[in-house]
Design a protein around this motif. Structure first.
Motif, PDB file in Angstrom:
ATOM      1  N   TYR A   9       0.858  -1.296  -0.086  1.00 62.32           N
ATOM      2  CA  TYR A   9      -0.002  -0.056   0.054  1.00 62.32           C
ATOM      3  C   TYR A   9       0.759   1.214  -0.298  1.00 62.32           C
ATOM      4  O   TYR A   9       0.668   2.422  -0.800  1.00 62.32           O
ATOM      5  N   TRP A  10       1.850   1.335   1.027  1.00 64.25           N
ATOM      6  CA  TRP A  10       2.844   2.180   1.010  1.00 64.25           C
ATOM      7  C   TRP A  10       3.435   2.611  -0.268  1.00 64.25           C
ATOM      8  O   TRP A  10       3.529   4.074  -0.696  1.00 64.25           O
ATOM      9  N   PRO A  74      -7.903   4.937  -5.023  1.00 60.82           N
ATOM     10  CA  PRO A  74      -7.438   3.745  -4.440  1.00 60.82           C
ATOM     11  C   PRO A  74      -6.944   4.054  -2.861  1.00 60.82           C
ATOM     12  O   PRO A  74      -6.979   3.074  -2.055  1.00 60.82           O
ATOM     13  N   PHE A  75      -6.540   5.231  -2.528  1.00 66.56           N
ATOM     14  CA  PHE A  75      -6.202   5.645  -1.190  1.00 66.56           C
ATOM     15  C   PHE A  75      -7.563   5.678  -0.332  1.00 66.56           C
ATOM     16  O   PHE A  75      -7.357   5.577   1.093  1.00 66.56           O
ATOM     17  N   LEU A  80      -7.524   4.298   7.345  1.00 64.87           N
ATOM     18  CA  LEU A  80      -6.395   4.426   8.215  1.00 64.87           C
ATOM     19  C   LEU A  80      -4.903   4.245   7.558  1.00 64.87           C
ATOM     20  O   LEU A  80      -4.282   4.822   7.979  1.00 64.87           O
ATOM     21  N   TRP A  81      -4.909   3.322   6.647  1.00 62.05           N
ATOM     22  CA  TRP A  81      -3.668   3.275   5.963  1.00 62.05           C
ATOM     23  C   TRP A  81      -3.002   4.538   5.357  1.00 62.05           C
ATOM     24  O   TRP A  81      -1.966   4.866   5.403  1.00 62.05           O
ATOM     25  N   LEU A  86       0.455   9.094   5.172  1.00 61.47           N
ATOM     26  CA  LEU A  86       0.391  10.477   5.005  1.00 61.47           C
ATOM     27  C   LEU A  86       1.523  11.071   6.096  1.00 61.47           C
ATOM     28  O   LEU A  86       2.463  11.912   5.715  1.00 61.47           O
ATOM     29  N   LEU A  87       1.155  10.672   7.312  1.00 57.03           N
ATOM     30  CA  LEU A  87       2.198  10.900   8.435  1.00 57.03           C
ATOM     31  C   LEU A  87       3.632  10.364   8.164  1.00 57.03           C
ATOM     32  O   LEU A  87       4.440  11.118   8.431  1.00 57.03           O
TER      33      LEU A  87
END
Length: 110
Positions: A9-10, A74-75, A80-81, A86-87
């Motif tokens: 995902y990242w 998609p995001f 939560l992910w 983002l952080l």
């Protein structure tokens, strides 16, 4: 985009936010604007956050079609992910570690 792990995902999240201008607007719109909106609500007028937060959120949202030429859908599937990514992206950008992650994309991991 159907990631099975956060790392998958990242990498997809990072590919969708590859331009520095997109990342900068996201940092302002999704992290710093809410803080400014809350502060303005206490210091100026109570309803300031009703203008500041949506304005900057929309600015961050429109970076996808206007700057990246992609979709943010998609995001949105994993909120939560997305918040964690983002952080993580902000911290890595501030500490100089984001370049290594961007190089992972360039190495064909996309």
């Amino acid at each position: 985009m159907n990631p099975q792990t956060f790392d998958e995902y990242w990498l997809g999240y990072l590919a969708g936010h590859s331009k520095p201008s997109t990342r900068f607007i996201h940092y302002i719109g999704l992290f710093f604007a809410p803080l400014a909106g809350i502060a303005a609500s206490f210091l100026v007028v109570w309803w300031a956050f009703l203008i500041i937060i949506p304005f900057f959120y929309l600015a961050a949202l429109f970076t996808h079609p206007l700057l990246e030429h992609n979709s943010n859908k998609p995001f949105a599937d994993r909120p939560l992910w997305s918040a964690i990514a983002l952080l993580r992206m902000l911290v890595l950008d501030l500490t100089g570690g984001l370049g290594r992650q961007l190089r992972r994309l360039d190495e064909g991991v996309r």
